[in-house]
Design a protein around this motif. Structure first.
Motif, PDB file in Angstrom:
ATOM      1  N   LEU A 144      14.487  -6.989  46.053  1.00  0.00           N
ATOM      2  CA  LEU A 144      15.370  -7.844  45.261  1.00  0.00           C
ATOM      3  C   LEU A 144      14.625  -8.443  44.079  1.00  0.00           C
ATOM      4  O   LEU A 144      15.139  -8.510  42.952  1.00  0.00           O
ATOM      5  CB  LEU A 144      15.954  -8.952  46.138  1.00  0.00           C
ATOM      6  N   HIS A 145      13.409  -8.880  44.339  1.00  0.00           N
ATOM      7  CA  HIS A 145      12.586  -9.433  43.256  1.00  0.00           C
ATOM      8  C   HIS A 145      12.184  -8.338  42.275  1.00  0.00           C
ATOM      9  O   HIS A 145      12.185  -8.551  41.053  1.00  0.00           O
ATOM     10  CB  HIS A 145      11.349 -10.095  43.859  1.00  0.00           C
ATOM     11  N   GLU A 146      11.860  -7.162  42.802  1.00  0.00           N
ATOM     12  CA  GLU A 146      11.509  -6.044  41.921  1.00  0.00           C
ATOM     13  C   GLU A 146      12.698  -5.649  41.046  1.00  0.00           C
ATOM     14  O   GLU A 146      12.553  -5.391  39.848  1.00  0.00           O
ATOM     15  CB  GLU A 146      11.048  -4.839  42.747  1.00  0.00           C
ATOM     16  N   LEU A 147      13.872  -5.583  41.639  1.00  0.00           N
ATOM     17  CA  LEU A 147      15.089  -5.301  40.875  1.00  0.00           C
ATOM     18  C   LEU A 147      15.227  -6.274  39.712  1.00  0.00           C
ATOM     19  O   LEU A 147      15.559  -5.889  38.577  1.00  0.00           O
ATOM     20  CB  LEU A 147      16.285  -5.417  41.815  1.00  0.00           C
ATOM     21  N   THR A 148      14.962  -7.539  40.002  1.00  0.00           N
ATOM     22  CA  THR A 148      15.157  -8.588  39.005  1.00  0.00           C
ATOM     23  C   THR A 148      14.132  -8.505  37.883  1.00  0.00           C
ATOM     24  O   THR A 148      14.485  -8.499  36.690  1.00  0.00           O
ATOM     25  CB  THR A 148      15.084  -9.962  39.689  1.00  0.00           C
ATOM     26  N   VAL A 149      12.863  -8.443  38.245  1.00  0.00           N
ATOM     27  CA  VAL A 149      11.801  -8.418  37.240  1.00  0.00           C
ATOM     28  C   VAL A 149      11.878  -7.150  36.399  1.00  0.00           C
ATOM     29  O   VAL A 149      11.827  -7.197  35.157  1.00  0.00           O
ATOM     30  CB  VAL A 149      10.418  -8.536  37.919  1.00  0.00           C
ATOM     31  N   LYS A 150      12.038  -6.026  37.062  1.00  0.00           N
ATOM     32  CA  LYS A 150      12.074  -4.759  36.327  1.00  0.00           C
ATOM     33  C   LYS A 150      13.370  -4.624  35.521  1.00  0.00           C
ATOM     34  O   LYS A 150      13.380  -4.089  34.405  1.00  0.00           O
ATOM     35  CB  LYS A 150      11.920  -3.585  37.305  1.00  0.00           C
ATOM     36  N   GLY A 151      14.476  -5.074  36.099  1.00  0.00           N
ATOM     37  CA  GLY A 151      15.741  -4.982  35.385  1.00  0.00           C
ATOM     38  C   GLY A 151      15.732  -5.792  34.099  1.00  0.00           C
ATOM     39  O   GLY A 151      16.190  -5.328  33.042  1.00  0.00           O
ATOM     40  N   LYS A 152      15.206  -7.004  34.165  1.00  0.00           N
ATOM     41  CA  LYS A 152      15.115  -7.835  32.958  1.00  0.00           C
ATOM     42  C   LYS A 152      14.163  -7.209  31.936  1.00  0.00           C
ATOM     43  O   LYS A 152      14.417  -7.245  30.726  1.00  0.00           O
ATOM     44  CB  LYS A 152      14.638  -9.236  33.319  1.00  0.00           C
ATOM     45  N   ALA A 153      13.066  -6.646  32.423  1.00  0.00           N
ATOM     46  CA  ALA A 153      12.095  -6.044  31.522  1.00  0.00           C
ATOM     47  C   ALA A 153      12.676  -4.840  30.783  1.00  0.00           C
ATOM     48  O   ALA A 153      12.458  -4.659  29.584  1.00  0.00           O
ATOM     49  CB  ALA A 153      10.843  -5.637  32.298  1.00  0.00           C
ATOM     50  N   VAL A 154      13.434  -4.014  31.495  1.00  0.00           N
ATOM     51  CA  VAL A 154      14.050  -2.850  30.848  1.00  0.00           C
ATOM     52  C   VAL A 154      15.098  -3.311  29.838  1.00  0.00           C
ATOM     53  O   VAL A 154      15.225  -2.740  28.742  1.00  0.00           O
ATOM     54  CB  VAL A 154      14.651  -1.907  31.902  1.00  0.00           C
ATOM     55  N   ALA A 155      15.854  -4.346  30.181  1.00  0.00           N
ATOM     56  CA  ALA A 155      16.826  -4.888  29.227  1.00  0.00           C
ATOM     57  C   ALA A 155      16.122  -5.388  27.971  1.00  0.00           C
ATOM     58  O   ALA A 155      16.582  -5.165  26.837  1.00  0.00           O
ATOM     59  CB  ALA A 155      17.630  -6.015  29.874  1.00  0.00           C
ATOM     60  N   HIS A 156      14.986  -6.037  28.154  1.00  0.00           N
ATOM     61  CA  HIS A 156      14.192  -6.512  27.015  1.00  0.00           C
ATOM     62  C   HIS A 156      13.746  -5.347  26.142  1.00  0.00           C
ATOM     63  O   HIS A 156      13.841  -5.384  24.906  1.00  0.00           O
ATOM     64  CB  HIS A 156      12.982  -7.290  27.536  1.00  0.00           C
ATOM     65  N   ALA A 157      13.294  -4.281  26.783  1.00  0.00           N
ATOM     66  CA  ALA A 157      12.837  -3.113  26.030  1.00  0.00           C
ATOM     67  C   ALA A 157      13.988  -2.464  25.263  1.00  0.00           C
ATOM     68  O   ALA A 157      13.801  -1.973  24.140  1.00  0.00           O
ATOM     69  CB  ALA A 157      12.200  -2.095  26.979  1.00  0.00           C
ATOM     70  N   TYR A 158      15.170  -2.480  25.836  1.00  0.00           N
ATOM     71  CA  TYR A 158      16.307  -1.803  25.219  1.00  0.00           C
ATOM     72  C   TYR A 158      16.922  -2.617  24.077  1.00  0.00           C
ATOM     73  O   TYR A 158      17.255  -2.072  23.013  1.00  0.00           O
ATOM     74  CB  TYR A 158      17.360  -1.537  26.294  1.00  0.00           C
ATOM     75  N   TYR A 159      17.059  -3.927  24.306  1.00  0.00           N
ATOM     76  CA  TYR A 159      17.742  -4.767  23.322  1.00  0.00           C
ATOM     77  C   TYR A 159      16.798  -5.541  22.409  1.00  0.00           C
ATOM     78  O   TYR A 159      17.240  -6.136  21.422  1.00  0.00           O
ATOM     79  CB  TYR A 159      18.666  -5.760  24.029  1.00  0.00           C
TER      80      TYR A 159
END
Length: 492
Positions: A144-159
């Motif tokens: 759950l924590h990995e989903l959160t940290v990685k998900g936010k990071a990928v969003a940052h990279a994309y946007y």
């Protein structure tokens, strides 16, 4: 080519070449370009592909060592600047892109929680040499924590920018996951929406087998038509206390003695004294041999079909999730037969479940100070006719949170519970389930307006879902299908 650095829960972005400047809510690079992301912990991108649907969604999948798969769905246009973690169900084990959240404008992520299988099967945690403790921790909280940290990071990279706000949204296991985030990683989310949460996992899961154990011990597998007749009698006796006859608004005030139905004829036979005794024990919930409390039972009026079901010929059909809990997690024996569980040895299994799994899967820590101090807001809702996860367990947790966090007023400043009368597990039943509760959480987090009610809907019927412990009561005027004609009142 660019590198995404993720360490100690913090994210930083460095890119090769010049980053472009995007319009608000638009990506700064292609979806396919995200395939080049690298992480310092060995996480790797396993796919990066944009859909041809409308609206277009960028699908990213990640593999976190050793076996946590994460699916990320990013709206290609009109990102709302928010991140949403989307919960799973049962034992999880499947990877479903959270496209509904992306269609609503969120950058969103979900996970299989570190194993593959179906949500009804729990054999993945067992091996002949011992329980897979690392995978259990992945399932319980790490994924759950990995989903959160990685998900936010990928969003940052994309946007090209971090999400301004982050929300968790889940029911059942997904509801437990949201509360686990609030308890273990209180800074991951600004708001958590936790529905019918599978907290108290180490207690409610063994308790789900109790109805079948009681029927088997009594040599009385009650057919569904008798259960239906009993529930109709309960509704007739307890329903009108809120001013309208349609569903039991407050099971807390329903005191029904099934022995009053002995001798009543049904389409599948006459209700016997044994039937009444079995129903009473199912409602009572599991007990030790001396009669002392272990856990809650079904609320009166709730369907018996989920936990006390049977097929033609009175063949018991226990809920698969609890059968696998006893077989793989407690007995740790592929040949285990649930029929060996009796009212006499039930407490032994229950105690074992608490001892082995409470710390990792209980998810019932009432101390939410770190979440509150981080500015987090929490909405919990639960159907009062939940046939799988006993709603009294959620009420018990919220009462303990209230006691720990300084009383109802202080707790209500950051956490609120709403009960949904007549609603079954996550949805269904005669009641009105929350129509769209996430916007209420967003409004609370971003504008400081806490909800006193949630709007419930079931077809054309709407009802106010009251902030616990209040319940809805008909004001005596107008349509009983219109929420405007109900008010929230204290417990009757």
């Amino acid at each position: 080519m660019f590198t995404l650095i993720v360490a100690a829960g913090l994210t930083g972005l460095a890119s090769v070449g010049h980053a472009t400047t995007s319009r608000q809510g638009e990506p700064i690079r292609s979806c396919a370009g995200l395939a080049q992301l690298t992480f310092t912990d060995g996480t790797r991108v396993t796919s990066a592909e944009q859909t041809t649907t409308t609206p277009a969604i960028c699908h990213i999948t990640l593999l976190v060592p050793e076996s946590i798969n994460i699916a990320i769905s990013l709206p290609v246009h009109s990102w709302n600047g928010r991140f949403q973690g989307v919960g799973g169900g049962g034992y999880d084990g499947i990877l479903t892109p959270p496209d509904d959240a992306a269609k609503a404008g969120y950058a969103a992520a979900s996970t299989d929680t570190g194993h593959t299988g179906t949500p009804l099967t729990g054999d993945w945690a067992w091996s002949p040499t011992g329980m897979k403790r690392n995978q259990i921790k992945d399932f319980a909280y790490r994924s759950l924590h990995e989903l959160t940290v990685k998900g936010k990071a990928v969003a940052h990279a994309y946007y090209g920018r971090q999400p301004a706000y982050s929300y968790w949204n889940g029911c059942s296991t997904g509801g437990r996951q949201g509360l686990m985030e609030a308890q273990r990683y209180p800074q991951d989310y600004d708001g958590v929406l936790s529905a019918a949460p599978a907290i108290n996992w180490d207690r409610f899961l063994p308790a789900e087998l109790w109805p079948q154990v009681v029927m088997r011990q009594a040599h009385d597998v009650i057919p569904q038509c008798k259960f239906d007749a009993i529930n109709q009698a309960v509704i007739n006796a307890c329903d009108a206390k809120d001013g309208v006859t349609d569903q039991i608004m407050d099971p807390r005030v329903c005191r029904f003695d099934p022995s009053t139905l002995i001798g009543m004829k049904t389409a599948c036979g006459t209700i016997t004294a044994q039937d009444a005794a079995v129903v009473k024990r199912i409602w009572q919930g599991p007990r030790r041999k001396n009669g002392s409390f272990l856990w809650y039972g079904l609320t009166p009026g709730t369907t018996f079909a989920g936990l006390a079901g049977s097929t033609a010929g009175s063949v018991p059909t226990p809920f698969p999730i609890t059968v696998d809990w006893f077989k793989w997690w407690l007995a740790k024996n592929p040949a285990f037969d649930w029929r060996s569980v009796t009212t006499a040895n039930f407490a032994d299994y229950f105690d074992q479940s608490r001892t082995e799994y409470h710390d990792v899967l209980g998810t019932d820590n009432p101390d939410l100070r770190a979440f509150r101090n981080a500015g987090g807001k929490l909405i919990i809702w639960h159907g009062s006719a939940d046939q799988l996860i006993f709603p009294q367990g959620t009420i018990d947790y919220y009462q303990r949170v209230t006691a720990t966090m300084g009383g109802p007023h202080r707790t209500g400043q950051f956490a609120r519970l709403f009960m949904a009368p007549g609603v079954e597990h996550c949805a269904g039943g005669t009641g009105a389930a929350p129509a769209d509760p996430l916007p209420a959480l967003v409004t609370w987090v971003e504008h400081g307006k806490a909800p006193n009610t949630l709007l419930g809907r079931n077809g054309d019927m709407t009802r106010p879902l009251c902030r616990w412990p209040a319940v809805p009561h008909y004001n005596g005027h107008g349509s009983t299908n219109d929420a405007a004609n109900f008010r929230c009142t204290p417990k009757h």
